[in-house]
Write a protein that holds these residues in place. Structure first.
Motif, mmCIF file in Angstrom:
data_model
loop_
_atom_site.group_PDB
_atom_site.id
_atom_site.type_symbol
_atom_site.label_atom_id
_atom_site.label_comp_id
_atom_site.label_asym_id
_atom_site.label_seq_id
_atom_site.Cartn_x
_atom_site.Cartn_y
_atom_site.Cartn_z
ATOM 1 N N ARG A 80 0.818 -1.451 -0.070
ATOM 2 C CA ARG A 80 0.068 -0.151 -0.168
ATOM 3 C C ARG A 80 1.065 1.056 0.119
ATOM 4 N NH1 ARG A 80 -5.247 0.593 1.899
ATOM 5 N NH2 ARG A 80 -4.545 2.217 2.773
ATOM 6 N N GLY A 81 2.158 1.095 0.662
ATOM 7 C CA GLY A 81 3.157 2.488 0.272
ATOM 8 C C GLY A 81 3.308 2.608 1.748
ATOM 9 N N HIS A 82 2.582 4.012 1.777
ATOM 10 C CA HIS A 82 2.857 5.015 3.114
ATOM 11 C C HIS A 82 4.394 5.052 3.150
ATOM 12 C CE1 HIS A 82 -0.966 6.118 2.883
ATOM 13 N NE2 HIS A 82 -1.362 5.120 2.543
ATOM 14 N N ASP A 83 5.316 4.660 2.998
ATOM 15 C CA ASP A 83 6.812 4.015 3.553
ATOM 16 C C ASP A 83 6.716 3.362 4.548
ATOM 17 O OD1 ASP A 83 8.187 6.241 2.049
ATOM 18 O OD2 ASP A 83 6.894 7.495 2.694
ATOM 19 N N THR A 84 5.814 2.663 4.790
ATOM 20 C CA THR A 84 5.566 1.259 5.039
ATOM 21 C C THR A 84 6.450 0.373 5.361
ATOM 22 O OG1 THR A 84 3.406 1.892 6.393
ATOM 23 C CG2 THR A 84 3.655 -0.194 6.569
ATOM 24 N N ASP A 85 7.974 0.067 5.884
ATOM 25 C CA ASP A 85 8.788 -0.694 5.495
ATOM 26 C C ASP A 85 8.312 -2.228 6.472
ATOM 27 O OD1 ASP A 85 9.053 -0.922 9.068
ATOM 28 O OD2 ASP A 85 10.571 0.332 8.070
ATOM 29 N N GLU A 86 9.011 -3.475 5.981
ATOM 30 C CA GLU A 86 8.435 -4.578 6.680
ATOM 31 C C GLU A 86 8.429 -4.709 7.707
ATOM 32 O OE1 GLU A 86 9.700 -9.139 5.945
ATOM 33 O OE2 GLU A 86 11.035 -7.905 5.424
ATOM 34 N N GLU A 87 9.411 -3.969 8.805
ATOM 35 C CA GLU A 87 9.493 -4.055 10.256
ATOM 36 C C GLU A 87 7.750 -3.886 10.546
ATOM 37 O OE1 GLU A 87 13.069 -1.644 12.018
ATOM 38 O OE2 GLU A 87 14.709 -4.063 10.323
ATOM 39 N N LEU A 88 7.732 -2.058 10.451
ATOM 40 C CA LEU A 88 6.717 -1.681 10.130
ATOM 41 C C LEU A 88 5.460 -2.587 10.312
ATOM 42 C CD1 LEU A 88 5.139 0.921 12.143
ATOM 43 C CD2 LEU A 88 5.738 2.159 10.005
ATOM 44 N N ALA A 89 5.401 -3.094 9.244
ATOM 45 C CA ALA A 89 3.869 -3.805 8.573
ATOM 46 C C ALA A 89 4.067 -5.150 9.605
ATOM 47 C CB ALA A 89 4.045 -4.011 7.178
ATOM 48 N N ARG A 90 4.792 -5.751 9.922
ATOM 49 C CA ARG A 90 4.616 -6.841 10.686
ATOM 50 C C ARG A 90 4.336 -6.954 11.799
ATOM 51 N NH1 ARG A 90 9.341 -11.911 9.320
ATOM 52 N NH2 ARG A 90 7.640 -12.803 10.477
ATOM 53 N N LEU A 91 5.332 -5.193 12.915
ATOM 54 C CA LEU A 91 4.582 -5.143 13.647
ATOM 55 C C LEU A 91 3.455 -4.427 13.917
ATOM 56 C CD1 LEU A 91 5.510 -4.484 16.567
ATOM 57 C CD2 LEU A 91 6.023 -1.988 16.125
ATOM 58 N N MET A 92 2.462 -3.673 12.875
ATOM 59 C CA MET A 92 1.135 -3.842 13.185
ATOM 60 C C MET A 92 0.151 -4.852 12.628
ATOM 61 S SD MET A 92 0.922 0.488 11.162
ATOM 62 C CE MET A 92 2.130 -0.333 9.488
ATOM 63 N N ALA A 93 1.119 -5.878 11.792
ATOM 64 C CA ALA A 93 -0.014 -7.017 11.491
ATOM 65 C C ALA A 93 -0.419 -7.479 13.199
ATOM 66 C CB ALA A 93 0.300 -7.457 10.757
ATOM 67 N N ALA A 94 1.308 -7.777 13.380
ATOM 68 C CA ALA A 94 1.344 -8.172 14.702
ATOM 69 C C ALA A 94 0.186 -7.770 16.074
ATOM 70 C CB ALA A 94 2.259 -8.857 15.462
ATOM 71 N N THR A 95 0.543 -6.451 15.919
ATOM 72 C CA THR A 95 -0.785 -5.630 17.501
ATOM 73 C C THR A 95 -1.643 -6.262 17.085
ATOM 74 O OG1 THR A 95 1.328 -4.474 17.496
ATOM 75 C CG2 THR A 95 -0.836 -3.586 17.909
ATOM 76 N N LEU A 96 -2.264 -5.949 15.678
ATOM 77 C CA LEU A 96 -3.691 -6.079 15.287
ATOM 78 C C LEU A 96 -3.521 -7.317 15.477
ATOM 79 C CD1 LEU A 96 -6.178 -4.939 13.512
ATOM 80 C CD2 LEU A 96 -5.430 -7.251 12.026
ATOM 81 N N MET A 97 -3.544 -8.951 15.785
ATOM 82 C CA MET A 97 -3.639 -10.201 16.008
ATOM 83 C C MET A 97 -3.451 -9.821 17.287
ATOM 84 S SD MET A 97 -4.014 -11.606 13.252
ATOM 85 C CE MET A 97 -5.020 -12.766 13.964
ATOM 86 N N ALA A 98 -2.641 -9.537 17.777
ATOM 87 C CA ALA A 98 -2.523 -9.051 19.764
ATOM 88 C C ALA A 98 -4.013 -8.697 20.472
ATOM 89 C CB ALA A 98 -2.062 -9.216 20.600
#
Length: 115
Positions: free
Chosen positions: A66-84
């Motif tokens: 999707r862009g927005h300067d979202t790198d893999e680390e941040l994206a994985r952190l967001m996804a893991a946070t969502l699941m938590a």
């Protein structure tokens, strides 16, 4: 995730979660039974964790695309946070015998996170 591309990644995730609940019968009887089964048989948690990690990776890939300067680390952190947040809301909802609407509890959990 079918959200407007201009939405910031975390907001897009939150809005996509809210969209999941629209037009669904709640609580989902099958989902509630799965939660109860996990509590009775902790050995199943490993399988659930494997599935959730796979979902986190899929979500992270979508966020990066999707862009927005979202790198893999941040994206994985967001996804893991969502699941938590989902796991925590589900556990609290079950422990409290569903006294609060699950979508409201999930939304409140997600609103507490700042990414």
């Amino acid at each position: 995730m079918n959200r407007p591309v201009e939405e910031a990644p975390w907001q897009a995730l939150r809005n996509a979660v809210a969209d999941l609940f629209v037009g669904r019968d709640l609580p989902d009887v099958e989902w509630v039974e799965q939660l109860r089964l996990l509590r009775r048989h902790p050995s199943l948690v490993a399988r659930q964790a494997t599935d959730q990690i796979a979902l986190e990776r899929e979500l992270a890939a979508v966020l990066v695309d999707r862009g927005h300067d979202t790198d893999e680390e941040l994206a994985r952190l967001m996804a893991a946070t969502l699941m938590a947040a989902f796991r925590t809301a589900g556990a609290l909802w079950l422990e409290r015998s569903g006294e609060e609407a699950l979508p409201d509890l999930v939304a409140r959990m997600l609103s507490r996170v700042r990414l």
